[in-house]
Write an enzyme that holds these catalytic residues in place. Sequence first.
Site, PDB file in Angstrom:
ATOM      1  N   HIS A  46      42.283  44.253-114.954  1.00 19.87           N
ATOM      2  CA  HIS A  46      43.176  45.210-114.429  1.00 19.87           C
ATOM      3  C   HIS A  46      43.523  44.984-112.808  1.00 19.87           C
ATOM      4  CE1 HIS A  46      41.576  48.052-117.498  1.00 19.87           C
ATOM      5  NE2 HIS A  46      42.535  47.926-117.866  1.00 19.87           N
ATOM      6  N   ASN A  58      36.705  41.090-120.273  1.00 21.40           N
ATOM      7  CA  ASN A  58      35.864  42.012-119.436  1.00 21.40           C
ATOM      8  C   ASN A  58      34.333  41.045-119.125  1.00 21.40           C
ATOM      9  OD1 ASN A  58      33.848  43.708-118.068  1.00 21.40           O
ATOM     10  ND2 ASN A  58      35.022  45.458-118.587  1.00 21.40           N
ATOM     11  N   SER A  84      27.946  47.119-126.247  1.00 23.70           N
ATOM     12  CA  SER A  84      28.393  46.266-127.443  1.00 23.70           C
ATOM     13  C   SER A  84      29.299  45.110-127.109  1.00 23.70           C
ATOM     14  CB  SER A  84      28.943  47.176-128.507  1.00 23.70           C
ATOM     15  OG  SER A  84      27.627  48.289-128.853  1.00 23.70           O
ATOM     16  N   GLY A  85      29.720  44.828-125.780  1.00 22.32           N
ATOM     17  CA  GLY A  85      30.363  43.811-125.699  1.00 22.32           C
ATOM     18  C   GLY A  85      31.885  43.790-126.241  1.00 22.32           C
ATOM     19  N   LEU A  86      32.560  44.904-126.164  1.00 17.92           N
ATOM     20  CA  LEU A  86      33.847  45.189-127.074  1.00 17.92           C
ATOM     21  C   LEU A  86      35.090  44.868-126.369  1.00 17.92           C
ATOM     22  CD1 LEU A  86      32.889  48.769-128.514  1.00 17.92           C
ATOM     23  CD2 LEU A  86      32.622  46.476-129.745  1.00 17.92           C
ATOM     24  N   CYS A 143      36.881  52.326-111.596  1.00 19.57           N
ATOM     25  CA  CYS A 143      37.058  52.485-112.907  1.00 19.57           C
ATOM     26  C   CYS A 143      36.723  54.155-113.410  1.00 19.57           C
ATOM     27  CB  CYS A 143      36.113  51.658-113.684  1.00 19.57           C
ATOM     28  SG  CYS A 143      36.999  49.871-113.553  1.00 19.57           S
ATOM     29  N   ASN A 167      28.721  47.382-117.901  1.00 15.80           N
ATOM     30  CA  ASN A 167      29.711  46.989-119.027  1.00 15.80           C
ATOM     31  C   ASN A 167      31.126  46.936-118.090  1.00 15.80           C
ATOM     32  OD1 ASN A 167      29.702  47.446-121.600  1.00 15.80           O
ATOM     33  ND2 ASN A 167      29.404  49.421-121.813  1.00 15.80           N
ATOM     34  N   GLU A 192      47.627  50.655-119.415  1.00 14.86           N
ATOM     35  CA  GLU A 192      46.248  50.972-119.113  1.00 14.86           C
ATOM     36  C   GLU A 192      46.059  51.950-117.887  1.00 14.86           C
ATOM     37  OE1 GLU A 192      43.555  48.876-120.493  1.00 14.86           O
ATOM     38  OE2 GLU A 192      44.939  48.490-122.052  1.00 14.86           O
ATOM     39  N   ARG A 221      39.258  51.384-127.557  1.00 14.18           N
ATOM     40  CA  ARG A 221      39.902  52.499-126.309  1.00 14.18           C
ATOM     41  C   ARG A 221      41.225  52.703-126.906  1.00 14.18           C
ATOM     42  NH1 ARG A 221      38.643  52.094-120.439  1.00 14.18           N
ATOM     43  NH2 ARG A 221      38.901  54.147-121.086  1.00 14.18           N
TER      44      ARG A 221
END
Length: 444
Positions: free
Chosen positions: A250, A25, A19-21, A368, A362, A174, A138
């Site tokens: 990150h 990123n 969904s490209g949230l 990760c 993603n 994070e 998140r």
Amino acid sequence: MKAFEANFDGLVGPTHNYSGLAYGNLASAKNCAKASNPKQAAKQGLAKMKTLAELGLVQGIIAPQERPDIATLRNLGFSGSDQNIVQLAAKHSPKLLASCYSASSMWTANAATVSPSADTFDKRVHFTPANLVNQFHRSIEHVTTGKILKAMFSSEQHFHHHSALPSVNHFGDEGAANHTRFCSEYGEAGVEFFVHGRHAFDSRFTQPKKYPARQTFEACEAIARLHQLDEQQVVIAQQNPAVIDQGVFHNDVIAVGNRNLLFCHEQAYVDQTKVYAELKQIMGEDFKIIEVPTSSVSIDNAISSYLFNSQLLSLPNGETVLVLPQECEENSNVKQYVQQLVTSQQGIDKVMIFDLKQSMANGGGPACLRLRVVLNEQELQAVNPEVLMTGDKFAVLNQWVDKHYRDRLVEADLADPNLLVESRTALDELTQILNLGSVYNFQQ
């Protein structure tokens, strides 16, 4: 006492979608609205876990979050049955629904910061779930993350669980994506290395101009205090704002470390020479640094290949292995550098390549997908044994994925109330497989 580094990988949830949230990123933005394959994503992650367990490493599994997050949608004003809420949100606020459907908890490097008992004053392993306030999709994870971690590490004698830091940008946290631990031996006191992108209370320091700096200096300091760390064994560095603005959201996109080795890009940090000196002062002259020059690997190549979003692992036979995504093989510059790296005998003995394309699309690579937890023998015995990967557990989880996961998902599918039922049915069965108890809201 002998200790081990255990890797607990996030199990990809049944609502894995693009969904490209995540602003900043680049991979997430690039693949927005493409069709995902949740079944393949979960199986790719499980295959990596099984392979590493077979190498003699301690490998665990972290369950995904309940998605869609109906409780959050109710808190934001939607009402009616759970199925009606999904349909209403799809009609009136589809991006909000997509946020509440996100399977981003698969990237468990962001789940928490973990300090081993060898470093803490009370000699317990400390966990602090990350508040992840920078991204809404998140920021709704940390409460359930805490419940899952407590179900996995339940012994109060051995484990100390903290609440997340205050959910405000001043304490943006994070998790382990911005935290690395260095040591000579896992069971000995080490150096905890925190990386931040900005100071929340001091405007004298430079900040990125395009993309947000998600981790604050103040969050790093707070976690070090909560975990009862010796300030003489803590190093806090600032990430280079220029590389954040190029898409390095990150620290684990630009650096990875383990034991007495730091593998990083030459543009990773502000005052990089000073950072090296501080680490060497505590770790000693045996501390090794492999610095990758821009002339060999550009920032763009580092991001697209995720060379640094890798795992540095110490195998039982003494070898150090670098676990890379397949994209590193497909990038000619990175492939050439990696080949030279292994032959140069600088501290990395061999490379392992994994196909993690569903996660990579993603914006999440091998690093990760895992949360590192150093455990001594007694602590390992206190871990919920059902969350540890074995051959039998791999078979059971693969069958579970085949039974419950779709092989294609697009954003429009999130409006289907059946997806909610499918997801809950899968997670309810998973909590029994992993012996987690009732960690999800729908189970209460």
